[in-house]
Design a protein around this motif. Structure first.
Motif, short mmCIF file in Angstrom:
data_model
loop_
_atom_site.label_atom_id
_atom_site.label_comp_id
_atom_site.label_asym_id
_atom_site.label_seq_id
_atom_site.Cartn_x
_atom_site.Cartn_y
_atom_site.Cartn_z
N GLN A 68 -2.93 18.62 -17.09
CA GLN A 68 -1.71 18.55 -16.30
C GLN A 68 -0.98 19.88 -16.44
O GLN A 68 -0.83 20.41 -17.55
CB GLN A 68 -0.81 17.42 -16.78
CG GLN A 68 0.42 17.16 -15.92
CD GLN A 68 0.09 16.48 -14.60
OE1 GLN A 68 -0.87 15.70 -14.51
NE2 GLN A 68 0.86 16.78 -13.56
N ASP A 123 3.43 20.26 -11.66
CA ASP A 123 3.24 19.22 -10.64
C ASP A 123 1.77 18.98 -10.30
O ASP A 123 1.47 18.27 -9.35
CB ASP A 123 3.98 19.62 -9.35
CG ASP A 123 5.49 19.55 -9.50
OD1 ASP A 123 5.96 18.80 -10.36
OD2 ASP A 123 6.18 20.26 -8.74
N ASN A 129 -0.05 -0.16 -11.60
CA ASN A 129 -0.14 0.62 -12.83
C ASN A 129 -0.57 -0.28 -13.97
O ASN A 129 0.06 -1.31 -14.24
CB ASN A 129 1.22 1.26 -13.15
CG ASN A 129 1.12 2.30 -14.24
OD1 ASN A 129 0.50 2.08 -15.28
ND2 ASN A 129 1.74 3.45 -14.02
N THR A 152 -2.07 6.85 -9.89
CA THR A 152 -1.61 5.71 -10.67
C THR A 152 -2.49 5.57 -11.89
O THR A 152 -3.72 5.68 -11.79
CB THR A 152 -1.68 4.41 -9.83
OG1 THR A 152 -0.87 4.56 -8.66
CG2 THR A 152 -1.20 3.21 -10.62
N TYR A 210 -2.23 18.33 -6.11
CA TYR A 210 -0.78 18.33 -6.19
C TYR A 210 -0.29 16.90 -6.44
O TYR A 210 -0.62 15.99 -5.68
CB TYR A 210 -0.20 18.87 -4.88
CG TYR A 210 1.30 19.05 -4.88
CD1 TYR A 210 1.93 19.85 -5.82
CD2 TYR A 210 2.08 18.43 -3.91
CE1 TYR A 210 3.31 20.03 -5.80
CE2 TYR A 210 3.45 18.60 -3.87
CZ TYR A 210 4.06 19.40 -4.83
OH TYR A 210 5.42 19.57 -4.81
N ASN A 211 0.49 16.73 -7.50
CA ASN A 211 0.84 15.39 -7.95
C ASN A 211 2.24 15.38 -8.59
O ASN A 211 2.40 15.03 -9.76
CB ASN A 211 -0.21 14.91 -8.97
CG ASN A 211 -0.15 13.43 -9.23
OD1 ASN A 211 0.34 12.67 -8.41
ND2 ASN A 211 -0.64 13.01 -10.38
N PRO A 212 3.26 15.76 -7.82
CA PRO A 212 4.61 15.87 -8.40
C PRO A 212 5.13 14.51 -8.88
O PRO A 212 5.15 13.54 -8.10
CB PRO A 212 5.45 16.41 -7.25
CG PRO A 212 4.71 16.01 -6.01
CD PRO A 212 3.26 16.07 -6.38
N ASN A 213 5.49 14.44 -10.15
CA ASN A 213 5.99 13.19 -10.76
C ASN A 213 5.02 12.03 -10.57
O ASN A 213 5.43 10.87 -10.45
CB ASN A 213 7.36 12.82 -10.18
CG ASN A 213 8.41 13.87 -10.46
OD1 ASN A 213 8.52 14.36 -11.59
ND2 ASN A 213 9.16 14.26 -9.44
N GLY A 214 3.73 12.32 -10.51
CA GLY A 214 2.72 11.28 -10.37
C GLY A 214 2.73 10.60 -9.02
O GLY A 214 2.23 9.48 -8.88
N ALA A 215 3.25 11.27 -7.98
CA ALA A 215 3.40 10.65 -6.66
C ALA A 215 2.07 10.30 -6.02
O ALA A 215 2.01 9.41 -5.16
CB ALA A 215 4.19 11.57 -5.74
N THR A 242 -2.30 17.94 -11.31
CA THR A 242 -3.17 17.15 -12.19
C THR A 242 -4.60 17.63 -12.04
O THR A 242 -5.08 17.87 -10.92
CB THR A 242 -3.07 15.65 -11.83
OG1 THR A 242 -1.73 15.21 -12.03
CG2 THR A 242 -4.01 14.82 -12.69
#
Length: 614
Positions: free
Chosen positions: A487, A490, A399, A512, A504-509, A492
């Motif tokens: 956004q 969940d 990051n 980066t 699909y990008n829950p909590n930025g999983a 992006t």
């Protein structure tokens, strides 16, 4: 919004259920890793093998991943990679029988079964049994060398080399060196740990590496051999193959390394490039041993990418194996050899170690819209870009911490990025393939799994993308970078191939934050996107080049932004048989910016766009 009151007992009950579920799930994960740790301890004790050594061999073979019982592309099973190619079954629409040599190195499961008394099925499917099989083999090799079953790690070097199953002294030595490097550095993953060990790399005379360094282009210690590809004139009309002589990087910069997989055996690939087939690669890497064949010198242009501009500016590396047919995972031996080679070449030719320059064949654009659909899609869904770059010392998950940057790197977890409960799947003509091990996120038109997947105009005639393995139009792959534009919960939103696309990008999983530069059209006019950085038609005609026309493949609309991948000046390699004259390279004046456009890289003229830092 005012919340209605609920009875205290209901709240406490819900909390208790949550805690019990959480503890059970955590306990299950802990128990699984604790069990494997215990299985290493028990096998090491039973067969009198140092436990750290047993773990290191296993990590070097599989990174302690059993891959749910699926075989590797080399027919290896389990965390100890015990091999049985006769039991390798194919799956997928284009499955085909694959000829494999009947070598002992490809049937270590049978040997382990005799040594342990366990069945081949148990050794394939049960992790504890698989570890015992590996320990039994190490013990057998140590005793066959006339050595004692000592706790001294250094005395096991020759046995570890034999575990590689390689007939190549250089490859066996390289395998052992990797294992001892793991012991020296230590390793911790999934709850299993090797503490750093004090080891000395002791090379027995019986396994000294072959002396090939003077005749090959590769890093010291790599098991590499010079096996020249065919270079021959086929007639008196100018027909020849399978590559071109050049003087790179003096006449043309090498900007890319292109990763392929062969869809054949290692030997079949060598045979193919040694016959009049109009195709080659600079290097081929084997899956079982990690041995490397150099077939075309890096200064020469191999015919591998299906895009003449990329060919002229790249080194092609083929990897033995099948992207989705037969095995489902590439071997650690192959990853380590290839990563060492790429790191060496990148240093030699000043190639950035990032995903705009270390690219898959699937990231290479077509030169025309019509060519887009026919472009290849290897190394495919299951190539582990995350691990591959980590072996080169590059963390693409790093990051960069700038809150004002809109650039993100796609960094999905290969074990959890696709979710079966949402209906996501990977298919080969409708046949389901594994979700685990996939390297991408799907791209949707709206922030919902019920939305359709986006589609690329040059891949599909339909309005929606598909889950097919080769449909590159709706997939963003690990390490690729895009401009985030939205956004929603969940989900992006990014700019991807002239479209707005959601993943699909829950909590930025699955992403980066990153920094870099963005390219956007000047003014209010659309900008042409190209699959090459060729000179203008005027310059090409002046140099008597016919049949080559720089052709736009897309149009970027005003306001759209794409991640910048570097600047190049236009050129065209006007090659001829048996000639590497600098005059063969036709230079233009146009400057191009490379961008990450969609699944593939692309080029825009610098004068058409603006460049901004983010």
């Amino acid at each position: 919004m005012k919340l209605a009151k609920r009875p205290l007992w209901l709240f406490l009950t819900a909390l208790l259920v949550f805690l019990i579920v959480g503890v059970n799930e955590g306990s299950h994960a802990f128990a699984k890793t604790a069990a494997m740790e215990n299985e290493f301890q028990q096998a090491a004790k039973r067969y009198q093998v140092p436990v750290a050594l047993l773990k290191a061999v296993s990590y070097n073979e599989s990174r302690w991943d059993s891959h749910s019982g699926k075989p590797s592309v080399a027919g290896g099973y389990g965390v100890m990679h015990l091999t049985d190619v006769t039991g390798l079954t194919t799956s997928g629409a284009d499955s085909a029988a694959v000829k494999t040599p009947n070598a002992a190195s490809l049937h270590t499961l049978q040997k382990a079964a005799k040594l342990t008394g366990l069945s081949v099925h148990q050794l394939k499917t049960n992790t504890a049994a698989n570890i015992q099989g590996g320990a039994a083999l190490l013990r057998f090799y140590q005793k066959s060398l006339g050595k004692s079953l000592t706790a001294n790690l250094n005395s096991w070097y020759a046995a570890v080399a034999k575990y590689s199953q390689s007939d190549s002294k250089a490859a066996a030595n390289y395998f052992a060196e990797n294992v001892y490097q793991i012991l020296k550095d230590g390793e911790s993953q999934n709850g299993i740990t090797i503490a750093p060990q004090k080891v000395v790399h002791l090379k027995d005379q019986s396994i000294n590496s072959d002396s090939t360094a003077s005749s090959t282009d590769g890093p010291s210690g790599l098991p590499i051999e010079w096996i020249p590809a065919l270079y021959k004139e086929f007639d008196d009309q100018g027909d020849y193959g399978n590559y071109d002589l050049a003087d790179r990087p003096n006449d043309m910069k090498i900007n890319y390394i292109v990763i392929h997989n062969t869809e054949t055996s290692f030997q079949e690939a060598l045979d193919l490039f040694s016959t009049p087939t109009y195709t080659t690669a600079n290097y081929v890497v084997s899956s079982v041993e990690g041995t490397v064949a150099e077939m075309v010198r890096p200064q020469n242009v191999a015919w591998h990418a299906g895009n003449w501009y990329i060919n002229s500016h790249s080194i092609g590396i083929e990897h033995e194996g099948y992207a989705t047919v037969g095995g489902f995972w590439y071997t650690e031996n192959m990853y380590r050899s290839s990563a060492a080679l790429v790191k060496y070449l990148a240093n030699q030719y000043d190639i950035p170690l990032d995903r705009q320059h270390i690219i898959g064949h699937d990231n290479v654009p077509g030169l025309t819209p019509a060519a887009q659909k026919t472009m290849h899609w290897d190394p495919g869904t299951y190539w582990n870009w995350d691990h591959y770059f980590s072996l080169m010392g590059v963390n693409l998950r790093q990051n960069q911490g700038r809150t004002d940057s809109s650039i993100i790197t796609i960094t999905p977890d290969s074990q959890h990025n696709l979710t079966a409960d949402s209906g996501e799947k990977v298919t080969d003509a409708g046949v389901n393939l594994p979700l685990a091990g996939s390297n991408f996120v799907y791209l949707y038109r709206q922030p919902s799994f019920s939305s359709s997947l986006i589609a690329d105009k040059d891949f599909s005639s339909g309005q929606s993308g598909t889950t097919e393995k080769d449909d590159w139009g709706d997939k963003a792959v690990f390490g690729q970078q895009f401009n985030q534009i939205g956004q929603s919960g969940d989900w992006t939103e990014i700019t991807y191939g002239c479209q707005n696309a959601w993943f699909y990008n829950p909590n930025g999983a699955n992403s980066t934050s990153a920094t870099g530069k963005l390219v956007t059209p000047k003014g209010n006019k659309a900008v042409s996107v190209y699959g090459s950085a060729y000179p203008s038609n005027q310059i090409l005609k002046k140099n008597k080049v016919t049949g080559i026309t720089p052709t736009p493949i897309y149009q970027i609309q005003p306001g759209q932004k794409y991640v910048y991948g570097g600047e190049v000046t236009a050129d065209y390699f006007n090659s001829h048989f048996d000639s590497n004259s600098p005059k063969n390279v036709i230079h233009g004046n146009e400057r191009y910016y490379q961008i990450q456009f969609n699944h593939r890289i692309a080029f825009v003229k610098a004068d058409d766009v603006t460049l901004s830092s983010h």
